[in-house]
Design a protein around this motif. Structure first.
Motif, PDB file in Angstrom:
ATOM      1  N   PHE B   8       0.909  -1.320  -0.049  1.00 23.52           N
ATOM      2  CA  PHE B   8      -0.085  -0.156  -0.021  1.00 23.52           C
ATOM      3  C   PHE B   8       0.834   1.198   0.097  1.00 23.52           C
ATOM      4  CE2 PHE B   8       0.137  -1.648   4.372  1.00 23.52           C
ATOM      5  CZ  PHE B   8       0.863  -0.563   5.142  1.00 23.52           C
ATOM      6  N   PHE B   9       0.273   2.549  -0.333  1.00 24.85           N
ATOM      7  CA  PHE B   9       1.065   3.517  -0.363  1.00 24.85           C
ATOM      8  C   PHE B   9       1.684   4.160   1.040  1.00 24.85           C
ATOM      9  CE2 PHE B   9      -1.573   4.265  -4.030  1.00 24.85           C
ATOM     10  CZ  PHE B   9      -0.334   4.165  -5.042  1.00 24.85           C
ATOM     11  N   MET B  46       4.889   1.736   0.008  1.00 22.62           N
ATOM     12  CA  MET B  46       5.327   2.295  -1.464  1.00 22.62           C
ATOM     13  C   MET B  46       5.433   3.613  -1.773  1.00 22.62           C
ATOM     14  SD  MET B  46       4.061   0.360  -4.758  1.00 22.62           S
ATOM     15  CE  MET B  46       4.297  -0.844  -4.106  1.00 22.62           C
ATOM     16  N   LYS B  47       5.953   4.386  -2.137  1.00 16.22           N
ATOM     17  CA  LYS B  47       5.916   5.603  -2.884  1.00 16.22           C
ATOM     18  C   LYS B  47       5.056   5.513  -4.215  1.00 16.22           C
ATOM     19  CE  LYS B  47      10.388   6.444  -3.174  1.00 16.22           C
ATOM     20  NZ  LYS B  47      11.519   7.148  -3.960  1.00 16.22           N
ATOM     21  N   ASP B  49       5.615   7.085  -6.679  1.00 10.35           N
ATOM     22  CA  ASP B  49       6.266   6.892  -8.158  1.00 10.35           C
ATOM     23  C   ASP B  49       6.848   5.557  -8.295  1.00 10.35           C
ATOM     24  OD1 ASP B  49       8.241   6.944  -6.269  1.00 10.35           O
ATOM     25  OD2 ASP B  49       9.686   8.555  -7.575  1.00 10.35           O
ATOM     26  N   ASN B  50       6.506   4.628  -7.564  1.00  9.48           N
ATOM     27  CA  ASN B  50       6.558   3.260  -7.569  1.00  9.48           C
ATOM     28  C   ASN B  50       5.405   2.479  -7.900  1.00  9.48           C
ATOM     29  OD1 ASN B  50       9.540   3.424  -7.456  1.00  9.48           O
ATOM     30  ND2 ASN B  50       9.626   3.069  -5.331  1.00  9.48           N
ATOM     31  N   TYR B  51       4.452   3.026  -8.039  1.00 12.43           N
ATOM     32  CA  TYR B  51       3.136   2.169  -8.702  1.00 12.43           C
ATOM     33  C   TYR B  51       2.576   2.969  -9.901  1.00 12.43           C
ATOM     34  CZ  TYR B  51      -1.508   0.085  -8.559  1.00 12.43           C
ATOM     35  OH  TYR B  51      -2.532  -0.462  -8.838  1.00 12.43           O
ATOM     36  N   ALA B  52       2.436   2.054 -11.006  1.00 11.15           N
ATOM     37  CA  ALA B  52       1.539   2.294 -12.008  1.00 11.15           C
ATOM     38  C   ALA B  52       0.211   1.600 -12.294  1.00 11.15           C
ATOM     39  CB  ALA B  52       2.528   2.283 -13.201  1.00 11.15           C
ATOM     40  N   LYS B  53      -0.724   2.352 -12.802  1.00  7.80           N
ATOM     41  CA  LYS B  53      -1.875   1.711 -13.164  1.00  7.80           C
ATOM     42  C   LYS B  53      -2.200   2.209 -14.528  1.00  7.80           C
ATOM     43  CE  LYS B  53      -5.792  -0.763 -12.625  1.00  7.80           C
ATOM     44  NZ  LYS B  53      -5.759  -2.241 -12.473  1.00  7.80           N
ATOM     45  N   ALA B  54      -2.691   1.287 -15.732  1.00 13.50           N
ATOM     46  CA  ALA B  54      -3.069   1.794 -17.026  1.00 13.50           C
ATOM     47  C   ALA B  54      -1.789   2.591 -17.525  1.00 13.50           C
ATOM     48  CB  ALA B  54      -4.359   2.688 -16.927  1.00 13.50           C
ATOM     49  N   GLY B  55      -0.579   1.959 -17.344  1.00  9.72           N
ATOM     50  CA  GLY B  55       0.427   2.400 -17.878  1.00  9.72           C
ATOM     51  C   GLY B  55       0.910   4.098 -17.327  1.00  9.72           C
ATOM     52  N   ARG B  56       0.644   4.321 -16.348  1.00 12.36           N
ATOM     53  CA  ARG B  56       0.798   5.709 -15.671  1.00 12.36           C
ATOM     54  C   ARG B  56       1.083   5.733 -14.261  1.00 12.36           C
ATOM     55  NH1 ARG B  56      -1.272  10.790 -17.265  1.00 12.36           N
ATOM     56  NH2 ARG B  56      -1.786  12.196 -15.751  1.00 12.36           N
ATOM     57  N   LEU B  57       2.149   6.372 -13.825  1.00  9.79           N
ATOM     58  CA  LEU B  57       2.452   6.399 -12.551  1.00  9.79           C
ATOM     59  C   LEU B  57       1.458   7.049 -11.667  1.00  9.79           C
ATOM     60  CD1 LEU B  57       6.427   7.532 -12.773  1.00  9.79           C
ATOM     61  CD2 LEU B  57       5.529   5.061 -12.466  1.00  9.79           C
ATOM     62  N   CYS B  59       1.788   8.808  -9.186  1.00 11.88           N
ATOM     63  CA  CYS B  59       2.237  10.284  -8.748  1.00 11.88           C
ATOM     64  C   CYS B  59       1.859  11.368 -10.157  1.00 11.88           C
ATOM     65  CB  CYS B  59       3.988  10.479  -8.515  1.00 11.88           C
ATOM     66  SG  CYS B  59       4.887  10.060  -9.857  1.00 11.88           S
ATOM     67  N   ASP B  60       1.454  10.602 -11.120  1.00 15.79           N
ATOM     68  CA  ASP B  60       0.959  11.709 -12.215  1.00 15.79           C
ATOM     69  C   ASP B  60      -0.169  11.831 -12.426  1.00 15.79           C
ATOM     70  OD1 ASP B  60       3.919  11.920 -12.839  1.00 15.79           O
ATOM     71  OD2 ASP B  60       3.809  10.327 -14.385  1.00 15.79           O
TER      72      ASP B  60
END
Lengths: 61, 61, 61, 61, 61, 61
Positions: B8-9, B46-47, B49-57, B59-60
């Motif tokens: 988890f975050f 987890m930070k 910027d270390n997780y992505a969903k659907a190709g997107r970080l 944090c973005d």
């Protein structure tokens, strides 16, 4: 292959990890009958508030 | 056994993890019909910027 | 996110897994304060000769 | 689903992780024939004294 | 290193896994700037009653 | 704690796993200075079309 992941509490020295790497690699190579060069080990260090046993955080023991 | 790993975050309090440990352990013991003392839980923070969903970080987002 | 991985011994019914999914998801959503829709759970079933505690295979107990 | 976990050495930029997320998601969606929105990626950054190959810590190479 | 673990539903062909291996390896090598020979991938196939999203087994959808 | 996960190719005997459990547990207890009773090991057996190195499925080697 084989690939090993080991979770343990933080606070180990680099020398302890060095010995861990040597001994675990040897143990696996001998028992699974593979070359030591094939063994990869990932170590994960954990804080005591990130582990629970029997429903209780380790830091609360 | 059972062994649980939860990612988890970061940013949760120790009290949140304490409640998580209690509730998840109870949920598993009840549903799998095993003693609570048998349940181990590893939590990984987890930070974003270390997780992505659907190709997107994350944090973005 | 959160993502959960649970290892347990084989031999559970689909109904037990169904209850596990419901209860663990609720436990996590409540304690980490996230929506239930955000929780993913991977279950891994294990044979008793693929788990060891204290240096001893579970099938030898 | 699919859920991806990637362990690599620390020291990558957020931009590298951003590109990693995009490319790996696309690679999985194309090969497994699933929507990109279904792909989750967990990245884990590792210190060089937490990885061993052939019985030797990476930091000792 | 990097080491990749991918969980997906069973029922993929060997050819799909072959393409997955090629594409994911290339994606990682390009984004993390490492040789393709350094990339290891573990694939885990899962039954639909071993995955849950939002508290619901996938096989119940 | 420590918790160990080992992925290797299927085809090992129960006796090989028994020796693996003994030797790896001893290796960890000695190097991390913990009791053998604290060590848990999960073994995962893998088909050769579920592992890739350098972008190539192992079954294609």
């Amino acid at each position: 292959m084989p690939i090993v992941q080991i979770d343990f509490f933080e606070g180990k020295t680099v020398e302890q990890k060095r010995v861990l790497a040597e001994k675990v690699t040897k143990a696996i190579a001998e028992s699974l009958n593979c070359p030591e060069t094939a063994v990869s080990i990932i170590m994960r260090e954990m804080k005591t508030d990130n582990y629970a046993k029997a429903g209780r955080l380790w830091c609360d023991n």
